[in-house]
Design an enzyme around this catalytic site. Structure first.
Site, PDB file in Angstrom:
ATOM      1  N   GLY A  70       0.806  -1.217   0.000  1.00 39.54           N
ATOM      2  CA  GLY A  70       0.000   0.000   0.000  1.00 39.54           C
ATOM      3  C   GLY A  70       0.840   1.268   0.000  1.00 39.54           C
ATOM      4  O   GLY A  70       0.539   2.232  -0.710  1.00 39.54           O
ATOM      5  N   THR A  71       1.906   1.271   0.780  1.00 39.21           N
ATOM      6  CA  THR A  71       2.740   2.473   0.883  1.00 39.21           C
ATOM      7  C   THR A  71       3.330   2.819  -0.483  1.00 39.21           C
ATOM      8  O   THR A  71       3.284   3.977  -0.924  1.00 39.21           O
ATOM      9  CB  THR A  71       3.872   2.237   1.909  1.00 39.21           C
ATOM     10  OG1 THR A  71       3.264   1.918   3.175  1.00 39.21           O
ATOM     11  CG2 THR A  71       4.764   3.451   2.061  1.00 39.21           C
ATOM     12  N   ASN A 150      -8.490   3.997   8.406  1.00 35.32           N
ATOM     13  CA  ASN A 150      -7.859   2.939   9.192  1.00 35.32           C
ATOM     14  C   ASN A 150      -7.875   3.191  10.693  1.00 35.32           C
ATOM     15  O   ASN A 150      -7.412   2.346  11.452  1.00 35.32           O
ATOM     16  CB  ASN A 150      -6.411   2.733   8.721  1.00 35.32           C
ATOM     17  CG  ASN A 150      -5.608   4.010   8.751  1.00 35.32           C
ATOM     18  OD1 ASN A 150      -5.998   5.015   8.162  1.00 35.32           O
ATOM     19  ND2 ASN A 150      -4.499   4.001   9.455  1.00 35.32           N
ATOM     20  N   GLN A 178      -7.672  -0.376   3.128  1.00 36.46           N
ATOM     21  CA  GLN A 178      -8.534  -0.967   4.158  1.00 36.46           C
ATOM     22  C   GLN A 178      -9.838  -1.517   3.571  1.00 36.46           C
ATOM     23  O   GLN A 178     -10.574  -2.228   4.248  1.00 36.46           O
ATOM     24  CB  GLN A 178      -8.869   0.075   5.242  1.00 36.46           C
ATOM     25  CG  GLN A 178      -7.701   0.469   6.117  1.00 36.46           C
ATOM     26  CD  GLN A 178      -7.256  -0.650   7.064  1.00 36.46           C
ATOM     27  OE1 GLN A 178      -7.989  -1.590   7.357  1.00 36.46           O
ATOM     28  NE2 GLN A 178      -6.032  -0.552   7.551  1.00 36.46           N
ATOM     29  N   THR A 236      12.780  -7.836 -10.667  1.00 34.74           N
ATOM     30  CA  THR A 236      12.198  -9.177 -10.841  1.00 34.74           C
ATOM     31  C   THR A 236      10.968  -9.312  -9.949  1.00 34.74           C
ATOM     32  O   THR A 236      11.002  -8.964  -8.772  1.00 34.74           O
ATOM     33  CB  THR A 236      13.255 -10.254 -10.496  1.00 34.74           C
ATOM     34  OG1 THR A 236      14.369 -10.021 -11.357  1.00 34.74           O
ATOM     35  CG2 THR A 236      12.716 -11.652 -10.708  1.00 34.74           C
ATOM     36  N   CYS A 324       0.658   2.138  13.084  1.00 36.11           N
ATOM     37  CA  CYS A 324       1.930   2.808  12.793  1.00 36.11           C
ATOM     38  C   CYS A 324       2.283   3.828  13.856  1.00 36.11           C
ATOM     39  O   CYS A 324       3.424   4.223  13.978  1.00 36.11           O
ATOM     40  CB  CYS A 324       1.904   3.449  11.415  1.00 36.11           C
ATOM     41  SG  CYS A 324       0.326   4.093  10.978  1.00 36.11           S
TER      42      CYS A 324
HETATM   43  C1  LIG Z   1      -5.196   3.178   4.775  1.00 40.61           C
HETATM   44  C2  LIG Z   1      -3.826   2.580   4.627  1.00 40.61           C
HETATM   45  N1  LIG Z   1      -3.047   2.979   3.608  1.00 40.61           N
HETATM   46  C3  LIG Z   1      -1.812   2.466   3.431  1.00 40.61           C
HETATM   47  C4  LIG Z   1      -1.300   1.531   4.298  1.00 40.61           C
HETATM   48  C5  LIG Z   1       0.075   1.001   4.058  1.00 40.61           C
HETATM   49  O1  LIG Z   1       0.019  -0.296   3.493  1.00 40.61           O
HETATM   50  P1  LIG Z   1       1.282  -1.270   3.522  1.00 40.61           P
HETATM   51  O2  LIG Z   1       1.412  -1.750   4.930  1.00 40.61           O
HETATM   52  O3  LIG Z   1       0.939  -2.377   2.577  1.00 40.61           O
HETATM   53  O4  LIG Z   1       2.455  -0.501   3.050  1.00 40.61           O
HETATM   54  C6  LIG Z   1      -2.083   1.102   5.376  1.00 40.61           C
HETATM   55  C7  LIG Z   1      -1.534   0.127   6.354  1.00 40.61           C
HETATM   56  O5  LIG Z   1      -1.850   0.146   7.522  1.00 40.61           O
HETATM   57  C8  LIG Z   1      -3.382   1.632   5.542  1.00 40.61           C
HETATM   58  O6  LIG Z   1      -4.165   1.263   6.561  1.00 40.61           O
END
Ligand SMILES: Cc1ncc(COP(=O)(O)O)c(C=O)c1O
Length: 385
Positions: A70-71, A150, A178, A236, A324
């Site tokens: 996600g990040t 989240n 989410q 890869t 986080c």
């Molecule tokens: C709303 C939201 N965006 C992005 C992320 C980040 O995702 P990832 O842990 O796959 O990098 C999270 C993870 O908690 C999230 O809740």
């Protein structure tokens, strides 16, 4: 084993996903770029997984790009649009309650000469189409609004917000990390241009995700090198991870209705039980919220970590606001954006249920929470309740 009730932080890999992944570690370990058959087997499963994932999110396979999660998807969407469109304008609209993967990237864009309008959600975590429309300017190049929050679990009306963006010809990104696997997500029906997802939130493996990208003149490459992902994201490919993500998403989508009914039942019981504790309030939208998502502000404690630690002692994994920020003692920026006072925003707890939780788990957690809140209130310094 503790009772795990933090499913929006991460989830366990499903048996099905693990089974599908295993051959790609040691037997079918070929590099998809290689032309001999071991490589082609990997290439075939890569494209098959792309097709499966595309189908489950209402997209075309050509619109799905694999990432590390996600990040990375959030970073790529925002940086990419800004890089591509900076000559057209330098204004971005987002919200004050986004995940840090979006917020911190936007801060960098500000340092790079962009201006960002952070829409303030209402007390339940909602953003209205009118509010968005008012913020759009002739130089707006990107709107980024999350699909589900989240920290409080509110589900936003992305379809309506994306319509506003389309009317004004502004690109729309949604962080659906989410949402995917938990509520219906169809990228084409939503009308978004970019959408981020992450496998570990729906019983897939960690470190793999995807970015849906509809725009014809796509983003600039995120990583340059061997030209994988149509030259957009070299490196890869993580074949076992991608296979696991496809298997997990298939399970999540095919059992979405049953899971939702089950989780809503547990959620209702959990919320009504927790609200019987004096001085505890529900946060987020009581109606439009993720199934299984329970979030509260607890009065009379200096910080939520006191309750989270007490629950841990009693064998339950719950979280304080957001994973986080669990290590830090800062107040949740999401709750501050929703209009909570600083002491309330520091005293928020999040219990996110999964299908591995039982009705008995909920009853046991309620008993543990009553005791934990009482102990945190009597033993923690100051903040008499
Ligand atoms: C709303 C939201 N965006 C992005 C992320 C980040 O995702 P990832 O842990 O796959 O990098 C999270 C993870 O908690 C999230 O809740």
């Amino acid at each position: 084993m503790p009772v795990y009730m933090d499913h929006s932080a991460t989830t366990a890999l499903s048996e099905h996903a693990l089974r599908e992944m295993l051959p790609y570690f040691r037997e079918e370990y070929g590099n998809p770029s290689a032309i001999y058959s071991l490589g082609q087997t990997a290439k075939n499963v890569l494209e098959k997984s792309r097709q499966r994932i595309a189908k489950f999110i209402g997209a075309l396979p050509t619109e799905v790009f694999f990432t590390s999660g996600g990040t990375e998807s959030d970073n790529w969407a925002i940086r990419g649009v800004c890089q591509r469109r900076r000559d057209k304008g330098r204004h971005i609209i987002s919200t004050a309650m986004e995940h840090n993967a979006v917020l911190r990237t936007l801060q960098q864009m500000e340092e790079d000469g962009f201006e960002v309008t952070y829409l303030l959600p209402d007390h339940l975590g909602r953003i209205s189409p009118e509010q968005l429309e008012e913020a759009i300017r002739p130089d707006t190049v990107l709107i980024s609004v999350m699909m589900a929050n989240n920290v409080v679990g509110t589900v936003l009306n992305i379809k309506e917000l994306a319509k506003v963006a389309k009317r004004h010809r502004v690109l729309f990104h949604t962080d659906a990390v989410q949402a995917v696997g938990h509520i219906p997500v169809n990228a084409h029906e939503l009308g978004v241009d970019l959408l981020s997802l992450s496998a570990h939130k729906f019983n897939g493996p960690k470190g793999v995700g995807a970015l849906y990208c509809r725009i014809p003149n796509p983003l600039p490459p995120l990583l340059t090198g061997g030209g994988q992902e149509k030259g957009m994201r070299s490196g890869t490919e993580n074949i076992p991870g991608i296979v696991g993500m496809a298997a997990a998403l298939e399970d999540a989508v095919s059992s979405l209705q049953d899971n939702t009914e089950y989780l809503k039942r547990l959620q209702d019981r959990m919320i009504s039980g927790v609200l019987e504790i004096p001085g505890v309030r529900l946060t987020g939208d009581p109606e439009n919220r993720l199934p299984g998502f329970c979030s509260f502000v607890v009065e009379g404690i200096p910080h939520s970590v006191y309750v989270v630690n007490e629950m841990n002692e009693r064998g339950f994994c719950i979280s304080s606001g957001s994973a986080c920020s669990a290590a830090s003692r800062e107040a949740s920026h999401v709750l501050l954006a929703l209009g909570y006072e600083k002491h309330e925003a520091g005293a928020s707890i999040r219990i996110t249920l999964g299908t591995d939780n039982t009705e008995q788990d909920v009853e046991d957690a309620l008993a543990a929470l009553r005791a934990s809140v009482q102990k945190a209130r009597t033993e923690s310094p100051s903040m008499a309740f």
